[in-house]
Design a protein around this motif. Structure first.
Motif, mmCIF file in Angstrom:
data_model
loop_
_atom_site.group_PDB
_atom_site.id
_atom_site.type_symbol
_atom_site.label_atom_id
_atom_site.label_comp_id
_atom_site.label_asym_id
_atom_site.label_seq_id
_atom_site.Cartn_x
_atom_site.Cartn_y
_atom_site.Cartn_z
ATOM 1 N N LEU A 44 30.303 -4.740 -2.854
ATOM 2 C CA LEU A 44 29.950 -3.491 -3.533
ATOM 3 C C LEU A 44 30.941 -2.374 -3.209
ATOM 4 O O LEU A 44 31.454 -1.688 -4.104
ATOM 5 C CB LEU A 44 28.533 -3.073 -3.131
ATOM 6 N N ILE A 91 30.236 -7.581 -9.391
ATOM 7 C CA ILE A 91 28.965 -7.619 -8.658
ATOM 8 C C ILE A 91 28.101 -8.766 -9.163
ATOM 9 O O ILE A 91 27.413 -9.444 -8.386
ATOM 10 C CB ILE A 91 28.217 -6.277 -8.799
ATOM 11 N N THR A 94 29.340 -11.835 -7.615
ATOM 12 C CA THR A 94 28.955 -11.890 -6.201
ATOM 13 C C THR A 94 27.524 -12.393 -6.040
ATOM 14 O O THR A 94 27.247 -13.252 -5.190
ATOM 15 C CB THR A 94 29.076 -10.496 -5.557
#
Length: 240
Positions: A44, A91, A94
């Protein structure tokens, strides 16, 4: 492999069973959260800095002080930017990478049932060989639909309920995605109240630790997996 739907269990039994699995594996719950948030927060801040999103957030804070209209215009501008789109994809990637950790918790619960020795490596069983790509693909498919249903809230909850058993069915019985969704849907029709109540309890408890104890959230965050496993074990009977 045979599968049957036994006599309906009581919600209290399912909840007690879920809390039993969670309580017996607190060390692994903590490890799960530390790995998850360690990688997620690193991603992040890295991508937020790389794509200038952190600086944009400061601009949003300033715009908020100028009024709601200015703030919403700034949010719309930021959301439409290429950097924000790339940040969102990073993100998303991820979270997809981290998804197989959930399968590791299922492995740990199953070993607990079998009274087998639980090892740290069990937490990463979802990353073994081709398993990683299988669960990665499923999560991307799941999230692609979820992101379009979340604005309605109700449709998002329904999508979660319709797919709540897909991961354990794929993991324990090697079912394909759509075959697992079909079995999940049949179970949902028979155990709708039980499943929906357990979803609500799991979500509330999952984030309760963060609201009340902050650090306690590291223990409660993975509780969702214990609830799914308790439901799966109670509703589905595996023999073979």
């Amino acid at each position: 492999m045979q599968r049957k739907y036994p006599q309906k269990p009581g919600i209290d039994f399912i909840l007690k069973q879920a809390f039993f699995y969670w309580n017996k594996t607190l060390v692994f719950q903590l490890m799960f959260s530390m790995i998850f948030f360690g990688i997620f927060l690193t991603s992040l801040f890295f991508f937020g800095s790389h794509y200038g999103i952190l600086e944009q957030n400061q601009a949003l804070a300033a715009a908020f002080q100028e009024g709601t209209k200015v703030y919403m215009e700034k949010v719309a501008e930021l959301s439409a930017s290429e950097n924000y789109q790339m940040f969102s994809l990073a993100i998303w990637a991820t979270t997809a990478f981290l998804y197989p950790l959930n399968l590791g918790m299922f492995q740990i619960f199953r070993k607990l049932d079998k009274k087998e020795k639980i090892e740290i490596g069990d937490l990463f069983v979802g990353y073994n060989g081709l398993n990683f790509f299988k669960y990665l693909g499923y999560y991307l498919f799941w999230f692609f639909i979820y992101r379009f249903t979340i604005p309605t809230i109700l449709l998002a909850i329904i999508w979660v309920a319709v797919t709540i058993f897909v991961a354990p069915l794929m993991f324990f019985t090697d079912k394909r995605i759509f075959e697992a969704i079909s079995l999940n849907f049949k179970a949902l029709r028979m155990y709708f109240v039980e499943i929906m109540v357990c979803i609500i309890v799991a979500l509330l408890f999952k984030y309760l630790g963060f609201m009340l104890f902050i650090v306690g959230g590291l223990f409660t965050f993975p509780f969702w997996n214990a609830m799914i496993y308790s439901l799966y074990k109670t509703i589905f009977s595996e023999k073979g």
